[in-house]
Design an enzyme around this catalytic site. Structure first.
Site, mmCIF file in Angstrom:
data_model
loop_
_atom_site.group_PDB
_atom_site.id
_atom_site.type_symbol
_atom_site.label_atom_id
_atom_site.label_comp_id
_atom_site.label_asym_id
_atom_site.label_seq_id
_atom_site.Cartn_x
_atom_site.Cartn_y
_atom_site.Cartn_z
ATOM 1 N N ASP A 306 -5.769 20.278 -15.083
ATOM 2 C CA ASP A 306 -6.076 21.154 -16.211
ATOM 3 C C ASP A 306 -5.691 20.431 -17.498
ATOM 4 O OD1 ASP A 306 -6.818 23.431 -17.675
ATOM 5 O OD2 ASP A 306 -4.843 24.371 -17.464
ATOM 6 N N HIS A 307 -6.313 20.820 -18.582
ATOM 7 C CA HIS A 307 -5.954 20.302 -19.904
ATOM 8 C C HIS A 307 -4.835 21.154 -20.506
ATOM 9 C CE1 HIS A 307 -10.202 18.401 -20.368
ATOM 10 N NE2 HIS A 307 -9.313 17.466 -20.124
ATOM 11 N N TYR A 481 -7.532 26.034 -20.564
ATOM 12 C CA TYR A 481 -8.445 26.796 -19.677
ATOM 13 C C TYR A 481 -9.525 25.937 -19.019
ATOM 14 C CZ TYR A 481 -6.510 29.546 -23.502
ATOM 15 O OH TYR A 481 -5.680 30.036 -24.475
ATOM 16 N N HIS A 482 -9.141 24.758 -18.516
ATOM 17 C CA HIS A 482 -10.120 23.878 -17.879
ATOM 18 C C HIS A 482 -9.690 23.441 -16.479
ATOM 19 C CE1 HIS A 482 -11.214 22.546 -22.268
ATOM 20 N NE2 HIS A 482 -11.758 23.713 -21.949
ATOM 21 N N PRO A 483 -9.339 24.368 -15.565
ATOM 22 C CA PRO A 483 -8.931 23.939 -14.225
ATOM 23 C C PRO A 483 -10.111 23.370 -13.430
ATOM 24 C CG PRO A 483 -9.163 26.325 -14.280
ATOM 25 C CD PRO A 483 -9.353 25.840 -15.694
#
Length: 544
Positions: A306-307, A481-483
């Site tokens: 994630d980021h 919010y980038h899993p």
């Protein structure tokens, strides 16, 4: 919307049959539903655990702030305590509605770097290099700027310019240029590096989720059946072949059979969860929860990435921020009227107006940090805006080395999974975030922004050394919010799907969503997931 029970030709009333069953109507699932049903030859069932996308805030771009903690359309997940973030848990919003996270996300259209996909290909994923995926980005796109070498027009997904330009966002681009970061008019063109405005998945000032862009044009087709409020319980197997999906709707357990394939499109958290619930995953974990093992697949739920974002908040000299509008009843009413009449103004902004991509180290070949600039400020995303005039810029490390995991807690499909991301677990990740913050602070102190800056509120002047900056990252860093990557594509023993997204070791089952990414792309993920689904649709139809 065609929710009628299928005719007897599609199996019995108790167990209807379809050619394809898609589990999850999110960024990928809606694309597949459109493409697989388009020629009328294949029957498709689309299952979505959440409701229809009727919440009015879904369709207003700035509405993502209202949906951030809206349980009716959001899975509202939390991580386990994160060792690298001082033991804090991190809130993980995920869309639970038609359109999935594309209905509640920040609307930015970012593809990542050409090199991301070439790296995928070099790792043995043939057909996934940049030259291979570019046609699918173009196929999806209806680019406001017109068609060129990198962009397409006439596709389902509108990609639009920022409709609400503000002086702060423009000043950020100028300030970045003053520190040596070149201006870039197109982050999705020849090169990503530089500072400029983000484009968004909007049309005429309204959100273009995949439910709007892909599902609406297809929903009247008689061969497409859409079931909302339908929570998948497990995939049923005959031997090693996935043949049916069991799901719960209106309190009753239902089953639908797939003649050709089951397509799991439930996202980086729910896709590995469903596989594990169905007996596909680490055998010891499954047996521990009393689940019969169909396939001992240790990689299911591994490699979670994630980021992380770390935000800097500035106090503004002028009452020109979104804080000032929200905190003034009269200006708030005017903004609402302007949006209602013209679909412009503050309600049309995305979760990033301008931004930048840059290298924290000149020896790097491509940018390793992304900045999101926002003309408002808050202590936590989704909470009240500050009472003072404020704006925000956040650092996001593009290619984290840290890896986490997703594991079911029980055999109950309604129980949230155990999410461990392990932010800041490596020295590279820690150094990149600190160096990114130092460069961002230089931008925020540059001459172009000077007329707008009173002072830095958070972290503030008290935080200056590398050690203090790292502590700030640990205390305040959060997800952007980038899993991805929990059902990773590859050919090594821990890879879950092959290069055609078929689950390795099984038949009749594919995973199509952000969980298949071999590693995280250098930017926001929604455009990439739509591309993955466009490419997958072609492969599925070829294999049919």
């Amino acid at each position: 919307m065609n929710n009628k029970a299928p005719s007897a030709a599609h199996g019995s009333a108790e167990t209807p049959e379809f050619d394809y069953i898609i589990v999850g109507a999110g960024s990928a699932g809606c694309v597949l539903a459109n493409r697989l049903s388009a020629d009328g030859r294949h029957s498709v069932l689309l299952l979505e655990a959440g409701p229809k996308d009727t919440n009015v805030w879904i369709h207003v771009p700035l509405g993502y702030g209202r949906l951030f903690k809206e349980k009716t359309v959001n899975w509202m997940y939390q991580t386990e305590p994160e060792p690298g973030l001082d033991g804090r848990t991190v809130f993980q919003p995920r869309g639970k509605v038609l359109g999935g996270s594309s209905s509640i996300n920040g609307l930015l259209y970012v593809r990542g770097q050409h090199e991301d996909y070439d790296r995928w290909r070099q790792r043995g994923n043939h057909g996934w290099g940049y030259d291979d995926v570019l046609p699918y980005f173009k196929k999806a796109e209806d680019q406001a700027r017109g068609a060129d070498q990198f962009h397409g027009v006439g596709g389902p997904l509108p990609v639009s310019e920022l409709s609400h330009a503000d002086p702060l966002s423009a000043a950020f681009i100028e300030a970045a240029a003053e520190t040596g970061i070149p201006k870039n008019a197109d982050f999705n063109g020849a090169t990503q590096e530089g500072a400029g405005y983000f484009q968004t998945t909007t049309r005429h000032g309204r959100r273009a989720s995949t439910a709007v862009a892909y599902l609406r044009p297809a929903k009247s087709r008689t061969n497409l059946h859409i079931e909302t409020a339908a929570l998948a319980q497990r995939i049923l197997f005959e031997g090693r072949r996935g043949v049916a999906v069991e799901y719960r709707k209106e309190g009753a357990l239902r089953t639908a059979r797939a003649r050709k394939e089951i397509l799991v499109c439930s996202g980086a958290y729910n896709s590995p969860q469903l596989l594990q619930l169905s007996g596909v995953g680490p055998a010891e974990l499954l047996r521990g929860h009393g689940i019969d093992v169909v396939l001992d697949a240790a990689g299911v739920g591994n490699d979670l990435q994630d980021h992380l974002q770390v935000r800097v908040v500035m106090r503004c000299t002028q009452r020109i921020t979104l804080n000032d509008i929200v905190n003034s009843p009269a200006r708030k009413v005017m903004a609402g009227l302007r949006y209602a009449a013209f679909r412009t103004g503050p309600l049309s902004i995305a979760a990033g107006t301008s931004g930048a991509f840059f290298k924290t180290n000149p020896r790097l070949s491509t940018p390793d940090v992304q900045i999101h600039f926002l003309p408002f400020s808050t202590d936590k995303m989704g909470e009240k805006l500050h009472s003072f005039s404020g704006f925000t810029a956040s650092v996001c490390q593009l290619r984290p080395e840290s890896r986490g995991s997703l594991r079911i807690r029980s055999a109950d499909p309604a129980a949230p999974p155990e999410i461990r991301i392990n932010y800041l677990a490596t020295e590279v990740d820690r150094t990149t975030n600190v160096e990114g913050l130092k460069i961002l602070r230089k931008i925020l102190r540059a001459p172009a922004l000077k007329p707008y800056v009173v002072d830095e509120v958070d972290p503030g002047a008290k935080v200056s050394s590398d050690e203090e900056l790292l502590n700030y990252c640990r205390q305040r860093g959060s997800t952007i919010y980038h899993p991805t990557s929990t059902c990773r594509m590859g050919s090594d023993p821990l890879a879950v799907v092959d290069q055609r997204l078929r689950v390795r070791g099984l038949e009749g089952l594919r995973v199509v969503d952000g969980s298949i990414m071999p590693d995280l792309v250098s930017g926001n993920t929604n455009a990439v997931i739509i591309m993955i689904a466009e490419k997958a649709a072609d492969m599925i139809l070829q294999d049919a």
